[in-house]
Enzyme design. Structure first.
Site, short mmCIF file in Angstrom:
data_model
loop_
_atom_site.label_atom_id
_atom_site.label_comp_id
_atom_site.label_asym_id
_atom_site.label_seq_id
_atom_site.Cartn_x
_atom_site.Cartn_y
_atom_site.Cartn_z
N TYR A 74 -57.38 71.42 -4.48
CA TYR A 74 -58.07 70.38 -5.26
C TYR A 74 -57.71 70.53 -6.73
CZ TYR A 74 -61.12 66.98 -3.12
OH TYR A 74 -61.57 65.85 -2.50
N GLU A 76 -58.74 67.94 -9.41
CA GLU A 76 -59.23 66.78 -10.20
C GLU A 76 -59.14 67.09 -11.68
OE1 GLU A 76 -63.06 65.39 -8.95
OE2 GLU A 76 -62.41 65.30 -6.86
N ASP A 251 -45.25 45.67 -12.94
CA ASP A 251 -45.26 46.41 -11.68
C ASP A 251 -43.83 46.43 -11.17
OD1 ASP A 251 -45.42 47.29 -9.10
OD2 ASP A 251 -47.09 45.99 -8.51
N THR A 280 -44.22 52.27 -7.40
CA THR A 280 -44.27 53.18 -6.28
C THR A 280 -43.10 54.13 -6.46
OG1 THR A 280 -42.90 51.69 -4.98
CG2 THR A 280 -45.27 51.53 -4.64
N LYS A 283 -39.81 53.35 -2.80
CA LYS A 283 -38.95 52.23 -2.42
C LYS A 283 -37.54 52.51 -2.96
CE LYS A 283 -42.96 49.19 -2.96
NZ LYS A 283 -43.62 48.79 -1.75
N ARG A 289 -43.86 58.91 -0.64
CA ARG A 289 -44.80 57.79 -0.77
C ARG A 289 -45.78 58.12 -1.90
NH1 ARG A 289 -43.80 54.66 3.15
NH2 ARG A 289 -45.25 53.14 2.30
N1 PLP Z 1 -46.74 46.58 -5.99
C1 PLP Z 1 -45.70 45.96 -5.42
C2 PLP Z 1 -44.87 45.01 -6.25
C3 PLP Z 1 -45.40 46.17 -4.08
O1 PLP Z 1 -44.36 45.54 -3.51
C4 PLP Z 1 -46.22 47.07 -3.34
C5 PLP Z 1 -45.97 47.37 -1.91
O2 PLP Z 1 -45.30 46.77 -1.18
C6 PLP Z 1 -47.30 47.69 -3.96
C7 PLP Z 1 -47.53 47.41 -5.29
C8 PLP Z 1 -48.23 48.58 -3.22
O3 PLP Z 1 -47.66 49.82 -2.92
P1 PLP Z 1 -48.36 50.80 -1.87
O4 PLP Z 1 -48.07 50.27 -0.52
O5 PLP Z 1 -47.71 52.13 -2.13
O6 PLP Z 1 -49.81 50.84 -2.18
#
Ligand code: PLP
Length: 488
Positions: A74, A76, A251, A280, A283, A289
């Protein structure tokens, strides 16, 4: 250090095999069905033509890093400031992940704790709310934290936090559910409006974004996508955000690998332009992950409070794997890989176009190709299932103003990161386009009892499944996944 699953030395591959054999034996002694499923998953991944744009194959170094005792700890809090004792080693790996992320992306600040992309976005939203709404309220009432507010002032702040606006890309133009859409918590937290793409070209129209921003005056302008096959001019998005005093949040979950690999530079690199960037790590970035938040110094203190604001204890074993993956992404070989992702997407798009298929926006300049399957007389759902029957793994996706709605859809989204990791190049992606067009041309919707074409069921011409599977196997055999990794 390995730079990709396909470039391990023979000796390292042999030792990786031994490590996995031993690990599977240990697992099988407790629950053999999990060991069996794990073996089966490797076999399935090796045997399928994976074209899902959001997936990849992490290196053995990244995968092995996740299977350790860091999972038990842990931690935090933040680096050097934890609510638990004994976090010195977690501090080491989290600091390494953050350092690699800062240096790789040229960010002022990096936060490696988010467990996923959704969590990274939640951290970003609440950090922006904390910085833009909560902090001014605390200042106004001359208190240091929310516990010192009177009940009435607290109620007013809660109301203000829950009544902010977000402007993001519409789902059918390629935006993501977490960008303010109602099924996701972001759509319940924020009043949302979306911007789309030009109906003729399918391209992002910055004048429309500006118009929507001027009218709606969002607190947060979100840029980024899951299914838009083009690059974005983030300098223009920042200009729009500044004009309406919005915070620009990007994002880059999908295209982080192209940013890391310096395929997207200048105005196409979100980091110098956005206040907050989320991603993320699994990808195109090819890590474990997980999620990551990058921010300017201004937003850093609020992002740093992601735990406990939004997150629980960090996944220390995954943060360690993020550090390994980010170290890999700093290698020249990753830059070469990222360039190949984009080159291969062009090859795939050209392969479709030369065979008469229709693409949203007419092509690609990132890692995504969005095929409009209406010209084959199919819905996305039929096309996805027919391709899967033939061993081609994709996912259906809406196209702008989709006539078939969000469930059946009219598109198939393809991505090149995974097969590029396996070593596919121009010729292989051209062949993939040929196989896909063959399958879709050999698929016919069934007729419903009312005499209309079905949106879900279909028939496949005899022989197409067998010839596609045989052709895929030939391609895959030439480019094995985890070469040298042999389980006994
Ligand atoms: N943001 C975008 C643009 C995504 O394409 C995705 C997932 O496909 C996410 C956020 C969410 O990611 P996660 O599945 O790791 O929560």
């Amino acid at each position: 250090m390995t730079d990709s699953p396909s470039s391990q030395s023979a000796d390292l591959a042999r030792r990786t095999s031994e490590a996995y054999d031993a690990a599977l034996e240990v697992i099988a002694a407790v629950e053999p069905r999990v060991a069996e499923a794990t073996r089966a998953e490797l076999a399935d991944q090796r045997a399928s033509l994976k074209l899902i744009a959001s997936e990849n194959y992490a290196s053995p170094a990244v995968l092995l890093t996740m299977g350790t005792w860091f999972s038990d700890k842990y931690a935090e809090g933040t680096i050097g400031h934890r609510f638990y004792a004994g976090c010195q080693n977690v501090d080491t790996v989290e600091a390494l992940a953050a350092e690699h992320a800062r240096e790789l992306f040229g960010a002022e600040y990096a936060y490696a704790q988010p467990h996923s992309g959704i969590d990274a976005n939640l951290v970003a939203f609440w950090s922006i709310l904390a910085h833009r709404v909560e902090s001014p309220a605390l200042e106004k009432h001359a208190v240091k934290n929310v516990n010192e507010l009177t009940e009435a002032d607290w109620e007013e702040l809660r109301h203000d936090l829950g009544n902010q606006r977000m402007l993001g890309m519409s789902l059918d133009a390629g935006g993501h559910l977490t960008h303010g859409f109602r099924p996701n918590i972001s759509g319940k937290m924020f009043h949302q409006r979306s911007y789309g793409t030009d109906p003729e070209t399918g391209l992002l129209d910055y004048d429309r974004v500006r118009e929507a921003a001027r009218e709606f005056r969002p607190l947060i302008l979100v840029a980024g996508y899951s299914a838009y096959p083009r690059r974005i001019d983030f300098a223009k998005m920042r200009e729009i955000a500044d004009e309406v005093d919005a915070t620009l949040m990007v994002d880059m979950a999908h295209f982080a690998g192209l940013v890391a690999g310096k395929v997207f530079t200048g105005n196409e690199d979100p980091v110098p332009h956005a206040h907050v960037v989320t991603t993320t790590t699994h990808k195109s970035l090819r890590g474990p992950r997980g999620g990551l938040v990058l921010a300017t110094e201004e937003f850093a203190p609020s992002v740093d409070r992601g735990c406990p604001m939004v997150l629980g204890g960090p996944l220390s074993h995954v943060m360690a794997a993020k550090a390994v993956a980010l170290a890999e992404a700093r290698q020249q070989s990753f830059r070469d890989y990222a360039q190949r992702i984009a080159d291969n997407a062009k090859s795939l798009a050209d392969g479709f176009l030369s065979r008469g298929a229709k693409l949203v926006t007419g092509g690609t300049d990132n890692h995504i190709v969005l095929l409009d399957v209406t010209s084959f007389g199919l819905t996305g759902r039929q096309a996805e299932s027919a391709l899967l029957d033939a061993g081609v793994v994709t996912n259906r996706n809406s196209v702008p103003s989709d006539p078939n709605g969000a469930w059946y859809t009219s598109g198939i989204r393809f991505g090149t990161p995974a097969l590029t990791t396996r070593g596919f190049g121009h010729d292989e992606f051209d062949r993939v386009a040929e196989l896909v067009v063959d399958v879709l041309s050999s698929t016919t919707p069934k007729t419903t009892s009312a005499g209309a074409p079905s949106k879900a069921t279909y028939t496949l011409e005899d022989g197409v499944v067998e010839r596609t599977r045989a052709a895929s196997a030939e391609l895959l055999d030439k480019h094995p996944l985890y070469p040298g990794l042999e389980l006994t």
